[in-house]
Structures are given as C-alpha cells and as structure tokens.
Write an enzyme that holds these catalytic residues in place. Structure first.
Site, mmCIF file in Angstrom:
data_model
loop_
_atom_site.group_PDB
_atom_site.id
_atom_site.type_symbol
_atom_site.label_atom_id
_atom_site.label_comp_id
_atom_site.label_asym_id
_atom_site.label_seq_id
_atom_site.Cartn_x
_atom_site.Cartn_y
_atom_site.Cartn_z
ATOM 1 N N CYS A 76 0.849 -1.166 0.000
ATOM 2 C CA CYS A 76 0.000 0.000 0.000
ATOM 3 C C CYS A 76 0.890 1.222 0.000
ATOM 4 O O CYS A 76 2.101 1.116 0.057
ATOM 5 C CB CYS A 76 -0.826 0.018 1.290
ATOM 6 S SG CYS A 76 -1.703 -1.522 1.564
ATOM 7 N N ARG A 125 0.654 2.565 -5.954
ATOM 8 C CA ARG A 125 0.949 1.491 -5.007
ATOM 9 C C ARG A 125 -0.292 0.656 -4.677
ATOM 10 O O ARG A 125 -0.210 -0.281 -3.878
ATOM 11 C CB ARG A 125 1.494 2.076 -3.709
ATOM 12 C CG ARG A 125 2.923 2.518 -3.824
ATOM 13 C CD ARG A 125 3.348 3.212 -2.560
ATOM 14 N NE ARG A 125 4.780 3.223 -2.460
ATOM 15 C CZ ARG A 125 5.492 2.464 -1.655
ATOM 16 N NH1 ARG A 125 4.901 1.625 -0.838
ATOM 17 N NH2 ARG A 125 6.797 2.535 -1.636
ATOM 18 N N TRP A 160 -3.640 -1.859 -1.543
ATOM 19 C CA TRP A 160 -3.633 -3.001 -2.448
ATOM 20 C C TRP A 160 -3.874 -4.203 -1.537
ATOM 21 O O TRP A 160 -3.045 -4.527 -0.689
ATOM 22 C CB TRP A 160 -2.288 -3.124 -3.155
ATOM 23 C CG TRP A 160 -2.240 -4.208 -4.180
ATOM 24 C CD1 TRP A 160 -2.723 -4.157 -5.456
ATOM 25 C CD2 TRP A 160 -1.652 -5.502 -4.026
ATOM 26 N NE1 TRP A 160 -2.478 -5.349 -6.098
ATOM 27 C CE2 TRP A 160 -1.821 -6.196 -5.238
ATOM 28 C CE3 TRP A 160 -0.998 -6.158 -2.975
ATOM 29 C CZ2 TRP A 160 -1.367 -7.495 -5.440
ATOM 30 C CZ3 TRP A 160 -0.547 -7.450 -3.168
ATOM 31 C CH2 TRP A 160 -0.734 -8.099 -4.394
ATOM 32 N N ASN A 162 1.765 0.036 5.955
ATOM 33 C CA ASN A 162 2.208 -0.623 4.721
ATOM 34 C C ASN A 162 3.146 -1.734 5.154
ATOM 35 O O ASN A 162 4.150 -1.463 5.815
ATOM 36 C CB ASN A 162 2.942 0.395 3.836
ATOM 37 C CG ASN A 162 3.664 -0.268 2.692
ATOM 38 O OD1 ASN A 162 3.181 -1.241 2.135
ATOM 39 N ND2 ASN A 162 4.829 0.250 2.345
ATOM 40 N N GLY A 163 2.816 -2.968 4.815
ATOM 41 C CA GLY A 163 3.674 -4.082 5.220
ATOM 42 C C GLY A 163 2.838 -5.299 5.536
ATOM 43 O O GLY A 163 1.689 -5.416 5.098
ATOM 44 N N GLU A 171 8.224 -11.070 -21.875
ATOM 45 C CA GLU A 171 7.788 -9.708 -21.572
ATOM 46 C C GLU A 171 6.557 -9.338 -22.415
ATOM 47 O O GLU A 171 5.638 -8.682 -21.930
ATOM 48 C CB GLU A 171 8.959 -8.738 -21.805
ATOM 49 C CG GLU A 171 8.629 -7.271 -21.682
ATOM 50 C CD GLU A 171 8.018 -6.846 -20.346
ATOM 51 O OE1 GLU A 171 8.034 -7.629 -19.386
ATOM 52 O OE2 GLU A 171 7.488 -5.730 -20.285
#
Ligand code: F6R
Length: 597
Positions: free
Chosen positions: A2, A27, A73, A99-100, A473
């Site tokens: 996030c 993010r 997220w 965030n984590g 890719e």
C-alpha cells in the site's frame, strides 16, 4: 502492499492528503482513506476504489492541520470500506495506516480477544491500532505505546499513527518498508516514497529501520537531510489519453537520455561513475535479480553480458533466489534490477546478499530509492517518472543499462577497439530514431494485427534464444493490460507439451528475430497451423516470408533488435487492451510498486 502519507503544519490537511494519495495511487487502488485531527477528536473518511471516489466524499474541512492517509492493495481481506485504512482503535483515541505485513496477526488478534477487544476488519493492520490504544490505556505515552506494539510485530512495516490527544503530531515508524519525511519550508510531509512527496518538498530524510519518531510542524532536528531537485517528483499525461500511451511514445527520448548518460565517458550515470566503485578484476560471473518485467529485462541483459563480455551470466526472480538458500559466490557481481527500487522481494534479495562479501550493483529508475541507497553502485535508468502500472519505457532502458554494463565488462578484457564494441557504439545512437519511426510509422499496422487477435481468449508467445525473454515480456504485457491469458515458451519447447493446447481458439504470437532462431520460425508456424492454430508474426527478417500475418520490423544490430521487438510488442498489447476497453493505466489486481512479499 500500500502507500501511506501524512502531513502536519498545513492549512488544509484534507486537500493535501488527497493530493498525496493521488501521487501514491500506483501502489494500490483497492481503497483509500484519510484520518485528520478534528476539533473534537479524530475523523476518518474512507471509500472503496480509487482516490477519486474518496475525494468525491468532500473535504473534511479547511480547519484540519494534520492527518494521515492510505491507499490500499488488498493482501488480507477483500477491498471494502471495512478493510480500508486508516483503522481507528476501539476507543476512538488512535488512528493508524500501515504498509507491510504482520505475519503473527493471529497471535496478536488472540491477545486482543483475551483483553475483550474485538477487531472489525479482516486486515492484519488493525491489530496494531488496538494494541497501541491498549498500551495507552495502561498509562504509557503515545511514542512508547507505538514502540511496544511494533516490537511485537513479525514482519515488515511502515506506519503512521495519530492520537486524539496530540493534534499536530504524527508518529512515524518503519522497519523493512520505506518511509520518508519531507519538508517544503512550512509543512512537514511523510510518505512511502519520494514520488509521493509533494513537489514542493525541498528536503527529505528517511525514517531509519527500527526508528519511531514524533513528527510535528517544526522540522525534526538531528536528522540527515537530502536536498531534492524541484519538480522531479510528479508528472502529468499531457495530451495523451492515458499514461501508458504517453510512456510508450516517450521511448525515443528516454532511450536517447539513457544512451547519452550511460555510454558517455563522463556524465552522471556513466561507467566512470558507477564502475569506479566496483572491482572489475574480481568479477568472474554476473547474476541479475529482479521481479516480473525487471527480471525479464535482466534475462535479456544476461544474454548481452555473455555475448559481449563472454562472462557467464544468469538471471533469476529475486524472491526465488532467497527462497532456495543459494550459494553466494564471492566472484559474482550481483545486479539488482528494479524500476521503483522499492520492490520488497528485490530488497530482501539484496539484504540477503549484504550478509556476504560480494559486490552489488543496482539498476534503478528512482534515484534515492532504498535499492539505490543500499547497493555498492547504481546505474540510473534516466527514464523519468513511470506512472502507468505496466512498465514500458523503463524496461527498454533496463536493457540499455544491461548493454552499458556488458560493454564495461567487455572493455576491461577486450579493450575499446574490439570489433563487437565498435559495432555497438556505431549502432546505439540510431536506436532512438528507429524507435521513433516504428512508433509513428507502424502503429496502424500493429493495431490492425491487434484487431485480428483481440477476441482470442488464450495466446502463446514463442521465441528462441534471446528472443525468449522478449516473448515473456510480450506475454506479460498482454496479460496485464488486456486480461487475455498468455504464456511464453521457448519455441523449441512447444512440441514437448504446450502444443496440446493449440486449436482454432488459440493464437500464437511468433517472435522471429533476425537470427538463427528466427529462421527456424517457418517450421514452428507450420506445426501450429497444421493443428488449426492461428499465428501472427513479429519478424525482423528482411528477406524471409512467413505464411502468416506478419509485422515486419527494422533490424538494427543483433543486440538492439530485441529492444526494438520489445517496443513493438508493447504497442501490440496496448492496442489489444484498448480495443477491449480496458483501464490500461490501472489494470485490475495490480499495483505499480510491490512492497509486500
Ligand atoms: C510489469 C511490471 C512488473 C514490475 C515488477 C517489479 O509491467 O511492471 O512486473 O516489473 O513488479 O517492479 P520493480 O521494477 O519496481 O522492481
């Protein structure tokens, strides 16, 4: 994973936090929320979806001077208002954004339940705010309560906390996840990364691992500050309908910027810059580590190193490297490759390597990012801000950086007069013009090919040798932005299993470079067509006709051809996705910067 932000000392914290969230949206965009110090406590506003949905709820009022914000997220629990941050403590005294990952969330939740405190969301983050409030209720001051809580966390974190009794104060803490304090001379800002700091910020200072710091409107003393270049933190999409198209079309300029800097004898970013901090004589092999598209770019770069410098080179997904307890070789140069410089798996791989006596080099786009700071030396990608989630111009410049590294390694062994290096030096300056011609002159042709495939639900991308990572890719881009299922295979592997899926509902994209592998494509195409499969071809052969719809691309130089092919496949994915009316800048389920394991 996030983005988090905070501000104190401003006239309108609500507006400033929404602005920060807009910069942080790459993010994650599952939900967004802000918590501000209101006259009578803490006010929290949150909404599902983008920051625009949060902004539509209106401003919390011009009287707010401080607050914290979050864009999510989803990792623990579905995107919902209930799971959106900021989380408010059971007693309403404390709000937190995180965030984590809290790996031991089950245990901490159990301890809260034993104390009669019930969590209301599915997130791992919420337990932190209740634990902080519980410590405070025991008479512990706010900073110490945050410290005691974070000491219990198994995992990485960057957090911002506000408490109702300390208006104007944010508590910032980090371990393993980045967090920066910035100042614009009036207000003090905090954000997950540089790109999210207000463009008015003149200085920034990282929150160090393990640090818990109270941030007020007075610029925190005793920190190390770095000067920021004004106006380099954010960008807009100008006249383009989306950032992706803008970034694809910027490649003539951004590749020129990279070639100019990385191949100059003196410029910032030249080998004189990063090479001087490495011991070339100690390098007997090279290993590239990165995630997703950066890993594929590393694969291409590894082929450049083997080809030009004749040094064994490999590439590996950064997260897999640390998973397998690898043998770390002292004579290997480990090259960490990342747009953001903040991808947690790549940072973990680097921190793993730091425990060994090896040289590390990063190839990063965001200057001052964690990876840029932590590696022995760093090659800048000179691509400017990349906003669209799908990486394009940066992937191209990663390959140019791979060439710069391969040339530096080769020069030490073969001298600058080696024929291969002279040929490359002659061909490189033409690359940006070739890309400009391709983007302007072949767009309609590539769009027509996209029209012919957009209804297929499954695709193979097939290439041989160095064209395989290019095909990978290509498949990655089409998956990400069009949501069509696509897999890349070495063309030689097709008949050993994947051919079973080929039928009239399946299309194969053949990547035929101007090399021996490309020539074998005629046989491959025949094998697919004999099973009723559809085929389209991107070819760099100037005099080889394939019996399938073909976009013929210019061939420049055997090493540069892969870069040109990669750009054509980006355009193909872009058109396929827009024909399908996808949100190409913000594909579902993804985020630009992946800061969780
Ligand atoms: C794909 C894409 C991702 C990133 C990956 C690594 O278009 O952008 O696969 O390449 O998440 O990110 P960085 O390069 O920031 O480490």
């Amino acid at each position: 994973m996030c983005g988090i932000a905070g501000i104190t000392g401003t006239d309108d914290a609500g507006r400033a936090l929404i602005d920060a969230l807009e910069r942080l949206e790459y993010r994650g965009y599952d939900s967004a929320g802000i918590a501000t110090h209101a006259p009578d406590g803490i006010e929290v506003r949150k909404s599902v979806g983008s920051v625009a949905a949060l902004a539509a709820l209106g401003s919390p009022g011009g009287d707010r001077r401080s607050g914290i914000a979050h864009t999510r997220w989803a990792t623990h629990g579905a995107p919902s208002t209930r799971n959106a941050h900021p989380h408010l403590s059971h007693d309403g005294t404390t709000a937190l954004v995180h965030n984590g990952t809290v790996r031991n969330v089950a245990r901490l939740r159990g301890e809260l339940t034993d104390r009669g405190i019930t969590t209301t969301s599915d997130t791992d983050s919420e337990v932190l705010v209740h634990l902080i409030a519980w410590h405070r209720a025991q008479g512990v001051d706010a900073l110490e309560a945050v410290r005691l809580t974070l000491a219990r966390v198994d995992g990485d974190y960057a957090v911002l906390v506000i408490t109702a009794d300390r208006p104007g104060t944010l508590i910032a803490a980090a371990s393993g996840s980045p967090l920066l304090i910035g100042t614009d001379g009036r207000a003090v800002h905090v954000a997950s990364d540089r790109a999210a700091l207000s463009s008015g910020c003149t200085h920034c200072s990282p929150v160090l691992d393990g640090e818990v710091v109270a941030v007020t409107a007075a610029v925190p003393a005793g920190r190390t500050w770095e000067v920021l270049t004004p106006g380099t933190t954010w960008t807009d999409k100008g006249s383009y309908p989306n950032f992706l198209l803008k970034e694809i079309n910027e490649q003539p300029q951004t590749s020129r910027a990279a070639i100019g800097a990385l191949f100059s004898p003196v410029a910032e970013g030249s080998a004189a810059d990063w090479g001087s901090t490495l011991d070339r004589s100690a390098i007997k092999r090279v290993c590239f580590l990165g995630c997703g598209s950066s890993y594929y770019a590393g694969q291409v770069a590894a082929s450049f190193v083997e080809n030009l410098a004749r040094i064994p080179a490999t590439a590996e997904p950064a997260a897999e490297f640390t998973q397998r307890d690898p043998v770390v070789e002292p004579d290997c140069l480990y090259v960490l490759i990342s747009q953001s410089g903040e991808t947690l798996d790549t940072l973990h791989a680097h921190r793993y390597l730091r425990r060994h006596p090896v040289q590390t080099l990063s190839i990063v786009n965001v200057r001052g990012s964690s990876l840029d700071r932590e590696s022995d030396a760093s090659i800048p990608l000179c691509a400017g801000a990349e906003v669209s989630v799908a990486s394009t111009k940066v992937v191209t410049n990663m390959q140019i950086a791979g060439l710069a590294l391969a040339s530096w390694l080769a020069r030490a062994d073969y001298g600058s007069k080696s024929a291969a290096l002279l040929e490359l030096d002659l061909a490189l300056p033409i690359l940006p013009t070739i890309l400009a011609d391709l983007l302007a002159g072949q767009d309609a042709e590539i769009r027509a090919l996209a029209e012919s495939v957009h209804a297929f639900r499954s695709m193979y991308y097939l290439g041989r040798g160095p064209s395989w990572p290019v095909a990978r890719e290509g498949a990655q881009k089409i998956k990400e932005i069009s949501y069509i299922h696509a897999e890349a295979y070495q063309a030689s592997e097709l008949k050993h299993g994947p051919l079973a899926l080929v039928d009239p509902d399946h299309v194969s994209v053949v990547v035929a470079a101007n090399d021996a592998g490309g020539q074998q494509s005629a046989t491959l195409i025949g094998q697919i067509q004999a099973r009723g499969g559809a085929v389209v071809v991107f070819s760099q052969h100037q005099d080889y006709e394939f019996d399938a719809p073909t976009v013929r691309l210019p061939a420049v130089h055997p090493l540069l051809d892969h870069i040109v092919m990669g750009v054509a496949l980006q355009v193909f994915a872009y058109h396929t996705a827009t024909i399908l009316d996808r949100d190409v800048d913000r594909p579902r389920n993804l985020a630009k910067s992946v800061t969780v394991e």
